[in-house]
Design a protein around this motif. Structure first.
Motif, PDB file in Angstrom:
ATOM      1  N   LEU A  18       0.867  -1.129  -0.111  1.00  0.00           N
ATOM      2  CA  LEU A  18      -0.037  -0.135   0.050  1.00  0.00           C
ATOM      3  C   LEU A  18       0.880   1.254  -0.073  1.00  0.00           C
ATOM      4  CD1 LEU A  18      -2.270  -1.278   2.917  1.00  0.00           C
ATOM      5  CD2 LEU A  18      -3.168  -1.007   0.388  1.00  0.00           C
ATOM      6  N   GLY A  19       0.299   2.170  -0.505  1.00  0.00           N
ATOM      7  CA  GLY A  19       1.216   3.477  -0.620  1.00  0.00           C
ATOM      8  C   GLY A  19       0.760   4.492  -1.711  1.00  0.00           C
ATOM      9  N   ALA A  20       1.200   5.567  -1.683  1.00  0.00           N
ATOM     10  CA  ALA A  20       0.930   6.766  -2.392  1.00  0.00           C
ATOM     11  C   ALA A  20       1.179   6.406  -4.029  1.00  0.00           C
ATOM     12  CB  ALA A  20       1.151   8.245  -1.867  1.00  0.00           C
ATOM     13  N   SER A  21       0.860   7.279  -4.946  1.00  0.00           N
ATOM     14  CA  SER A  21       0.983   7.232  -6.130  1.00  0.00           C
ATOM     15  C   SER A  21       2.485   7.281  -6.470  1.00  0.00           C
ATOM     16  CB  SER A  21       0.326   8.183  -6.953  1.00  0.00           C
ATOM     17  OG  SER A  21       0.704   8.193  -8.327  1.00  0.00           O
ATOM     18  N   ASN A  22       3.187   6.323  -7.451  1.00  0.00           N
ATOM     19  CA  ASN A  22       4.452   6.832  -8.033  1.00  0.00           C
ATOM     20  C   ASN A  22       5.493   6.331  -6.961  1.00  0.00           C
ATOM     21  OD1 ASN A  22       5.193   7.006 -10.621  1.00  0.00           O
ATOM     22  ND2 ASN A  22       6.298   9.001  -9.900  1.00  0.00           N
ATOM     23  N   VAL A  23       5.343   5.760  -5.952  1.00  0.00           N
ATOM     24  CA  VAL A  23       6.291   5.522  -4.849  1.00  0.00           C
ATOM     25  C   VAL A  23       7.029   4.201  -5.328  1.00  0.00           C
ATOM     26  CG1 VAL A  23       5.086   6.671  -2.857  1.00  0.00           C
ATOM     27  CG2 VAL A  23       4.744   4.339  -3.412  1.00  0.00           C
ATOM     28  N   GLY A  24       6.675   3.259  -6.014  1.00  0.00           N
ATOM     29  CA  GLY A  24       7.428   2.123  -6.552  1.00  0.00           C
ATOM     30  C   GLY A  24       6.666   0.882  -5.984  1.00  0.00           C
TER      31      GLY A  24
ATOM     32  N   ILE B 267      -9.788  -1.194   9.839  1.00  0.00           N
ATOM     33  CA  ILE B 267     -10.400  -2.359   9.210  1.00  0.00           C
ATOM     34  C   ILE B 267     -10.141  -3.683  10.189  1.00  0.00           C
ATOM     35  CG2 ILE B 267     -10.167  -4.024   7.240  1.00  0.00           C
ATOM     36  CD1 ILE B 267     -10.166  -1.198   5.552  1.00  0.00           C
ATOM     37  N   HIS B 268      -8.892  -3.650  10.803  1.00  0.00           N
ATOM     38  CA  HIS B 268      -8.435  -4.671  11.850  1.00  0.00           C
ATOM     39  C   HIS B 268      -8.169  -3.939  13.023  1.00  0.00           C
ATOM     40  CE1 HIS B 268      -7.849  -7.857   8.635  1.00  0.00           C
ATOM     41  NE2 HIS B 268      -7.177  -6.804   7.913  1.00  0.00           N
ATOM     42  N   PRO B 269      -9.405  -3.736  14.084  1.00  0.00           N
ATOM     43  CA  PRO B 269      -9.033  -3.130  14.926  1.00  0.00           C
ATOM     44  C   PRO B 269      -8.827  -3.809  16.218  1.00  0.00           C
ATOM     45  CG  PRO B 269     -11.700  -3.511  14.690  1.00  0.00           C
ATOM     46  CD  PRO B 269     -10.613  -4.346  13.442  1.00  0.00           C
TER      47      PRO B 269
ATOM     48  N   LEU C 258      -2.940   5.983   6.354  1.00  0.00           N
ATOM     49  CA  LEU C 258      -3.018   4.925   5.856  1.00  0.00           C
ATOM     50  C   LEU C 258      -3.056   3.699   7.043  1.00  0.00           C
ATOM     51  CD1 LEU C 258      -3.131   3.167   3.342  1.00  0.00           C
ATOM     52  CD2 LEU C 258      -0.857   3.400   3.085  1.00  0.00           C
ATOM     53  N   TYR C 259      -1.906   3.827   7.785  1.00  0.00           N
ATOM     54  CA  TYR C 259      -1.752   2.907   8.936  1.00  0.00           C
ATOM     55  C   TYR C 259      -3.212   2.805   9.718  1.00  0.00           C
ATOM     56  CZ  TYR C 259      -0.715   0.339  13.248  1.00  0.00           C
ATOM     57  OH  TYR C 259      -0.408  -0.485  14.346  1.00  0.00           O
ATOM     58  N   GLN C 260      -3.833   4.055  10.027  1.00  0.00           N
ATOM     59  CA  GLN C 260      -5.048   4.291  10.816  1.00  0.00           C
ATOM     60  C   GLN C 260      -6.200   3.627  10.343  1.00  0.00           C
ATOM     61  OE1 GLN C 260      -4.814   5.090  13.695  1.00  0.00           O
ATOM     62  NE2 GLN C 260      -2.906   6.186  13.869  1.00  0.00           N
ATOM     63  N   HIS C 261      -6.054   3.427   8.876  1.00  0.00           N
ATOM     64  CA  HIS C 261      -7.259   3.068   7.957  1.00  0.00           C
ATOM     65  C   HIS C 261      -7.034   1.572   8.125  1.00  0.00           C
ATOM     66  CE1 HIS C 261     -10.056   3.397   4.825  1.00  0.00           C
ATOM     67  NE2 HIS C 261      -9.395   2.261   4.159  1.00  0.00           N
TER      68      HIS C 261
ATOM     69  N   TRP D  36      -8.591  -8.679   3.640  1.00  0.00           N
ATOM     70  CA  TRP D  36      -7.921 -10.067   3.031  1.00  0.00           C
ATOM     71  C   TRP D  36      -6.602 -10.450   3.440  1.00  0.00           C
ATOM     72  CZ3 TRP D  36      -3.893 -10.394  -0.002  1.00  0.00           C
ATOM     73  CH2 TRP D  36      -3.381 -11.372  -0.863  1.00  0.00           C
ATOM     74  N   ALA D  37      -5.734  -9.349   3.714  1.00  0.00           N
ATOM     75  CA  ALA D  37      -4.383  -9.554   4.008  1.00  0.00           C
ATOM     76  C   ALA D  37      -3.916  -9.981   5.214  1.00  0.00           C
ATOM     77  CB  ALA D  37      -3.485  -8.403   3.440  1.00  0.00           C
ATOM     78  N   ASP D  38      -2.698 -10.431   5.505  1.00  0.00           N
ATOM     79  CA  ASP D  38      -2.483 -10.738   6.977  1.00  0.00           C
ATOM     80  C   ASP D  38      -1.165 -10.028   7.404  1.00  0.00           C
ATOM     81  OD1 ASP D  38      -4.225 -12.997   7.530  1.00  0.00           O
ATOM     82  OD2 ASP D  38      -3.180 -14.049   6.090  1.00  0.00           O
ATOM     83  N   GLY D  39      -0.653  -9.347   6.277  1.00  0.00           N
ATOM     84  CA  GLY D  39       0.560  -8.493   6.742  1.00  0.00           C
ATOM     85  C   GLY D  39       0.494  -7.250   5.601  1.00  0.00           C
ATOM     86  N   TYR D  40       1.273  -6.283   5.838  1.00  0.00           N
ATOM     87  CA  TYR D  40       1.115  -5.061   5.082  1.00  0.00           C
ATOM     88  C   TYR D  40       2.505  -4.293   4.846  1.00  0.00           C
ATOM     89  CZ  TYR D  40      -3.516  -5.888   6.651  1.00  0.00           C
ATOM     90  OH  TYR D  40      -4.765  -6.781   6.901  1.00  0.00           O
ATOM     91  N   VAL D  41       2.737  -3.864   3.648  1.00  0.00           N
ATOM     92  CA  VAL D  41       4.004  -3.219   3.547  1.00  0.00           C
ATOM     93  C   VAL D  41       3.469  -2.127   2.995  1.00  0.00           C
ATOM     94  CG1 VAL D  41       5.973  -3.001   1.742  1.00  0.00           C
ATOM     95  CG2 VAL D  41       4.951  -5.415   2.138  1.00  0.00           C
ATOM     96  N   LEU D  42       3.934  -0.683   3.743  1.00  0.00           N
ATOM     97  CA  LEU D  42       3.420   0.241   3.438  1.00  0.00           C
ATOM     98  C   LEU D  42       4.815   1.149   3.019  1.00  0.00           C
ATOM     99  CD1 LEU D  42       1.720   1.115   7.157  1.00  0.00           C
ATOM    100  CD2 LEU D  42       0.898   0.132   5.174  1.00  0.00           C
TER     101      LEU D  42
END
Ligand SMILES: Nc1nc2c(ncn2[C@@H]2O[C@H](COP(=O)(O)OP(=O)(O)OP(=O)(O)O)[C@@H](O)[C@H]2O)c(=O)[nH]1
Length: 252
Positions: A41-47, A143-145, A136-139, A114-120
Motif C-alpha cells: 500500500l502507498g501513495a502514487s508513484n512510490v514504487g 479495518i483490523h481493530p 493509511l496505517y490508521q485506516h 483479506w491480507a495478513d501482513g502490510y507493506v506500507l
C-alpha cells in the motif's frame, strides 16, 4: 502500477478483485498448507509495483501501466517450511484535502481486509507520500481493530539520495510509532534490500499464523486444491505390474 507483461498475475477490473492464485508449482508437487497473504500500500508513484516485481523476479523493469491491482502468487520456503505466498499490488491511496482522511478505493479496503501482513511504502524523494503513511496505517487499524498487525515500512528510491526529502531517522521514527521495522530500499538498484524487507514480513505473518491458515482466522473463503493422481507414479506402477505379469507368463 501494473506490470505490462503479466503472464503470472491475475488482475481485477471486475468485482472479483481477489481471485484464486495461479499455482506456480506443479500441482503434483507437495501442496503448502499455509497461505501468507500480504498487501502493498502507498501513495502514487512510490514504487509499489517495482518493489513487488523486484522481490519476485529480481528484476527492475522500470515501465509499468497504471495499476488496477494484481495478485502475485508464489511458493516460498520459510523456516524450512513450504508456504504459499500471495502478494497483492494496489492502486494508490491519497490524502483528502484536510490531510487527515484518506481516499481509498473499495478494492483496496477489500485487500486490506483479506491480507495478513502490510507493506506500507513511501518514496524518500516525496514528502507527501511519507505523510500518507500515518493515515493509511490508521485506516488499516480501522479495518483490523484488534490484535497484532504485522507491518513493515519501506522508504523506496534510496538510490535517489540527492532528491531525498525524508531523512532516514524520520522513517525509523514513524516505523517505531507504527510498531514495525523500517527498511530503506531501492527497487531500482538493490534486490537484496527489497528481498530482506519482504522476507521479514513473510516471517512475521507466518509466525502469527502459526500452524493454521489465515483464511480460517477470518472465516474467509478457502478453496482446497483438487487432488490429482500422480501420473508418473501411476505409470511406474502400471509398468511394474505389467512386467511381473510378463515374467510369470514366461515362467509357465
Ligand atoms: N530511481 C528509482 N525509481 C524507481 C524506484 N522504484 C520505482 N521507480 C520508478 O518510479 C515510478 C513508479 O513506480 P511504480 O512501481 O509504478 O510505482 P507505484 O507505486 O506502483 O505507482 P502507482 O501505480 O501510481 O500507485 C516508475 O517510473 C519506476 O520506474 C527506485 O527504487 N528508484
Amino acid at each position: 502500477m501494473r506490470l505490462i507483461d503479466q503472464t503470472r498475475t491475475m488482475t481485477s477490473g471486475s468485482s472479483n478483485f481477489l481471485l484464486v492464485p495461479i499455482p506456480e508449482y506443479p500441482v503434483l508437487d507437495c501442496v503448502p498448507t499455509k497461505n501468507v497473504k500480504i498487501v502493498v500500500l502507498g501513495a502514487s508513484n512510490v514504487g509499489k509495483t517495482a518493489l513487488i516485481v523486484r522481490f519476485l523476479t529480481k528484476r527492475f523493469i522500470g515501465d509499468y501501466e497504471a495499476n488496477t491491482g494484481a495478485l502475485y502468487s508464489r511458493k516460498i520456503s520459510l523456516d524450512g517450511e513450504q508456504v504459499s505466498l500471495q502478494v497483492q499490488d494496489t492502486p494508490c491511496v491519497s490524502l483528502q484535502d484536510d490531510a487527515e482522511g484518506l481516499y481509498c478505493q473499495e478494492q483496496i479496503n477489500r485487500s486490506i481486509y483479506w491480507a495478513d501482513g502490510y507493506v506500507l511504502v513511501f518514496s524518500i524523494t516525496d514528502l507527501h507520500s511519507y505523510h500518507t503513511i500515518q493515515p493509511l496505517y490508521q485506516h488499516v487499524r480501522r479495518i483490523h481493530p484488534s490484535g497484532n498487525i504485522p507491518i513493515i515500512l519501506v522508504g523506496n528510491k534510496s538510490d535517489l539520495l540527492r532528491a531525498r526529502q525524508v531523512p532516514a531517522h524520520e522513517g525509523e521514527a514513524l516505523a517505531a510509532e507504527l510498531g514495525g521495522p523500517y527498511f530503506e530500499a531501492s527497487a531500482r538498484e538493490n534486490h537484496e534490500g527489497v528481498r530482506a524487507a519482504f522476507m521479514h514480513l513473510c516471517q512475521e505473518v507466518s509466525r502469527a499464523l502459526g500452524g493454521g491458515n489465515g483464511e480460517k482466522r477470518k472465516g474467509g473463503l478457502h478453496l482446497a486444491r483438487p487432488k490429482s493422481p500422480n501420473m508418473q507414479e501411476l505409470k511406474r506402477r502400471f509398468r511394474q505390474v505389467l512386467s511381473s505379469k510378463v515374467k510369470s507368463a514366461t515362467a509357465l
